[in-house]
Motif scaffolding. Structure first.
Motif, PDB file in Angstrom:
ATOM      1  N   GLN A 274      35.398  52.066  48.918  1.00  0.00           N
ATOM      2  CA  GLN A 274      36.838  51.823  48.981  1.00  0.00           C
ATOM      3  C   GLN A 274      37.184  50.348  48.803  1.00  0.00           C
ATOM      4  O   GLN A 274      38.283  49.924  49.124  1.00  0.00           O
ATOM      5  CB  GLN A 274      37.403  52.350  50.300  1.00  0.00           C
ATOM      6  N   TRP A 275      36.256  49.560  48.282  1.00  0.00           N
ATOM      7  CA  TRP A 275      36.487  48.132  48.065  1.00  0.00           C
ATOM      8  C   TRP A 275      37.562  47.949  47.008  1.00  0.00           C
ATOM      9  O   TRP A 275      37.485  48.532  45.926  1.00  0.00           O
ATOM     10  CB  TRP A 275      35.194  47.465  47.613  1.00  0.00           C
ATOM     11  N   THR A 276      38.583  47.149  47.320  1.00  0.00           N
ATOM     12  CA  THR A 276      39.667  46.906  46.366  1.00  0.00           C
ATOM     13  C   THR A 276      39.683  45.462  45.878  1.00  0.00           C
ATOM     14  O   THR A 276      40.514  45.102  45.057  1.00  0.00           O
ATOM     15  CB  THR A 276      41.036  47.242  46.994  1.00  0.00           C
ATOM     16  N   GLY A 277      38.773  44.651  46.389  1.00  0.00           N
ATOM     17  CA  GLY A 277      38.703  43.264  45.963  1.00  0.00           C
ATOM     18  C   GLY A 277      37.990  43.120  44.628  1.00  0.00           C
ATOM     19  O   GLY A 277      37.620  44.103  43.976  1.00  0.00           O
ATOM     20  N   GLU A 278      37.802  41.899  44.235  1.00  0.00           N
ATOM     21  CA  GLU A 278      37.146  41.586  42.966  1.00  0.00           C
ATOM     22  C   GLU A 278      35.700  42.074  42.981  1.00  0.00           C
ATOM     23  O   GLU A 278      35.025  42.048  43.997  1.00  0.00           O
ATOM     24  CB  GLU A 278      37.189  40.070  42.764  1.00  0.00           C
ATOM     25  N   THR A 279      35.239  42.536  41.828  1.00  0.00           N
ATOM     26  CA  THR A 279      33.846  42.937  41.663  1.00  0.00           C
ATOM     27  C   THR A 279      33.322  42.378  40.347  1.00  0.00           C
ATOM     28  O   THR A 279      34.086  41.960  39.482  1.00  0.00           O
ATOM     29  CB  THR A 279      33.664  44.471  41.648  1.00  0.00           C
ATOM     30  N   GLU A 280      32.013  42.402  40.221  1.00  0.00           N
ATOM     31  CA  GLU A 280      31.398  42.029  38.953  1.00  0.00           C
ATOM     32  C   GLU A 280      30.204  42.941  38.704  1.00  0.00           C
ATOM     33  O   GLU A 280      29.697  43.581  39.622  1.00  0.00           O
ATOM     34  CB  GLU A 280      31.003  40.557  38.914  1.00  0.00           C
ATOM     35  N   VAL A 281      29.796  42.996  37.451  1.00  0.00           N
ATOM     36  CA  VAL A 281      28.677  43.837  37.035  1.00  0.00           C
ATOM     37  C   VAL A 281      27.574  42.920  36.550  1.00  0.00           C
ATOM     38  O   VAL A 281      27.823  41.967  35.829  1.00  0.00           O
ATOM     39  CB  VAL A 281      29.119  44.798  35.903  1.00  0.00           C
ATOM     40  N   ASN A 282      26.359  43.217  36.963  1.00  0.00           N
ATOM     41  CA  ASN A 282      25.214  42.455  36.490  1.00  0.00           C
ATOM     42  C   ASN A 282      24.651  43.187  35.281  1.00  0.00           C
ATOM     43  O   ASN A 282      23.870  44.108  35.416  1.00  0.00           O
ATOM     44  CB  ASN A 282      24.166  42.327  37.603  1.00  0.00           C
TER      45      ASN A 282
ATOM     46  N   PRO B 236      31.460  39.520  44.021  1.00  0.00           N
ATOM     47  CA  PRO B 236      30.965  38.262  43.460  1.00  0.00           C
ATOM     48  C   PRO B 236      30.383  37.363  44.556  1.00  0.00           C
ATOM     49  O   PRO B 236      30.887  37.335  45.677  1.00  0.00           O
ATOM     50  CB  PRO B 236      32.216  37.627  42.851  1.00  0.00           C
ATOM     51  N   THR B 237      29.355  36.661  44.239  1.00  0.00           N
ATOM     52  CA  THR B 237      28.610  35.733  45.100  1.00  0.00           C
ATOM     53  C   THR B 237      27.829  36.426  46.217  1.00  0.00           C
ATOM     54  O   THR B 237      27.207  35.759  47.036  1.00  0.00           O
ATOM     55  CB  THR B 237      29.489  34.604  45.722  1.00  0.00           C
ATOM     56  N   SER B 238      27.830  37.758  46.250  1.00  0.00           N
ATOM     57  CA  SER B 238      27.053  38.453  47.283  1.00  0.00           C
ATOM     58  C   SER B 238      25.564  38.354  46.970  1.00  0.00           C
ATOM     59  O   SER B 238      25.159  38.167  45.830  1.00  0.00           O
ATOM     60  CB  SER B 238      27.475  39.920  47.398  1.00  0.00           C
ATOM     61  N   LYS B 239      24.761  38.492  48.020  1.00  0.00           N
ATOM     62  CA  LYS B 239      23.303  38.469  47.887  1.00  0.00           C
ATOM     63  C   LYS B 239      22.804  39.889  48.066  1.00  0.00           C
ATOM     64  O   LYS B 239      23.195  40.567  49.003  1.00  0.00           O
ATOM     65  CB  LYS B 239      22.694  37.552  48.950  1.00  0.00           C
ATOM     66  N   ASN B 240      21.934  40.347  47.192  1.00  0.00           N
ATOM     67  CA  ASN B 240      21.397  41.700  47.274  1.00  0.00           C
ATOM     68  C   ASN B 240      20.002  41.690  47.877  1.00  0.00           C
ATOM     69  O   ASN B 240      19.074  41.105  47.329  1.00  0.00           O
ATOM     70  CB  ASN B 240      21.365  42.338  45.879  1.00  0.00           C
ATOM     71  N   ILE B 241      19.890  42.334  49.042  1.00  0.00           N
ATOM     72  CA  ILE B 241      18.592  42.620  49.644  1.00  0.00           C
ATOM     73  C   ILE B 241      18.649  44.089  50.064  1.00  0.00           C
ATOM     74  O   ILE B 241      19.358  44.423  51.019  1.00  0.00           O
ATOM     75  CB  ILE B 241      18.283  41.732  50.867  1.00  0.00           C
ATOM     76  N   PRO B 242      17.980  44.980  49.340  1.00  0.00           N
ATOM     77  CA  PRO B 242      18.014  46.395  49.715  1.00  0.00           C
ATOM     78  C   PRO B 242      17.565  46.605  51.158  1.00  0.00           C
ATOM     79  O   PRO B 242      16.695  45.871  51.661  1.00  0.00           O
ATOM     80  CB  PRO B 242      17.044  47.051  48.726  1.00  0.00           C
TER      81      PRO B 242
ATOM     82  N   GLU C 102      22.346  50.108  42.244  1.00  0.00           N
ATOM     83  CA  GLU C 102      23.713  50.238  42.754  1.00  0.00           C
ATOM     84  C   GLU C 102      24.422  48.894  42.691  1.00  0.00           C
ATOM     85  O   GLU C 102      25.586  48.803  42.299  1.00  0.00           O
ATOM     86  CB  GLU C 102      23.713  50.719  44.208  1.00  0.00           C
ATOM     87  N   TYR C 103      23.712  47.860  43.095  1.00  0.00           N
ATOM     88  CA  TYR C 103      24.250  46.505  43.088  1.00  0.00           C
ATOM     89  C   TYR C 103      24.599  46.074  41.659  1.00  0.00           C
ATOM     90  O   TYR C 103      25.638  45.477  41.420  1.00  0.00           O
ATOM     91  CB  TYR C 103      23.228  45.553  43.708  1.00  0.00           C
TER      92      TYR C 103
END
Length: 108
Positions: free
Chosen positions: A80-88, A23-29, A16-17
């Motif tokens: 419903q996030w409308t801010g910037e996103t990125e794809v890994n 951007p700059t978020s940390k993924n810990i399921p 999902e992540y």
């Protein structure tokens, strides 16, 4: 520019992540959070996000129970996030490779 006093923690599953994240978020399921909580700083504000706000609510409770005091649930989440996103792309490519070549229609 990321704020050095805060962490955006995404508790969704890795696939999902990889599809889309802040951007700059940390993924810990969520299922790994208690075991990996030492990767987070108790001195920083932790903004927790998931798809709808349900898993991030559970994560916020877990972190609070572990002694984190600056924990915030981001509602309603990525849905419903409308801010910037990125794809890994590196994490997403195996999914595309595995399922991207299946036929959409069958002739029989």
């Amino acid at each position: 520019t990321p704020n050095k006093d805060m962490i955006v923690l995404d508790v969704r599953e890795e696939t999902e992540y990889a599809f889309s994240h802040v951007p700059t978020s940390k993924n810990i399921p969520l299922g790994e959070l208690e075991a990996r909580a030492d990767e987070l700083s108790k001195d920083k504000e932790v903004y927790i996000i998931c798809r709808t706000g349900n898993r991030s609510d559970v994560a916020a409770r877990q972190l609070t129970n572990l002694g984190f005091s600056k924990v915030y649930n981001v509602i309603p989440g990525m849905i419903q996030w409308t801010g910037e996103t990125e794809v890994n792309h590196k994490r997403h490519l195996p999914f595309v490779h595995l399922y991207g070549c299946l036929p959409l229609f069958s002739n029989g």
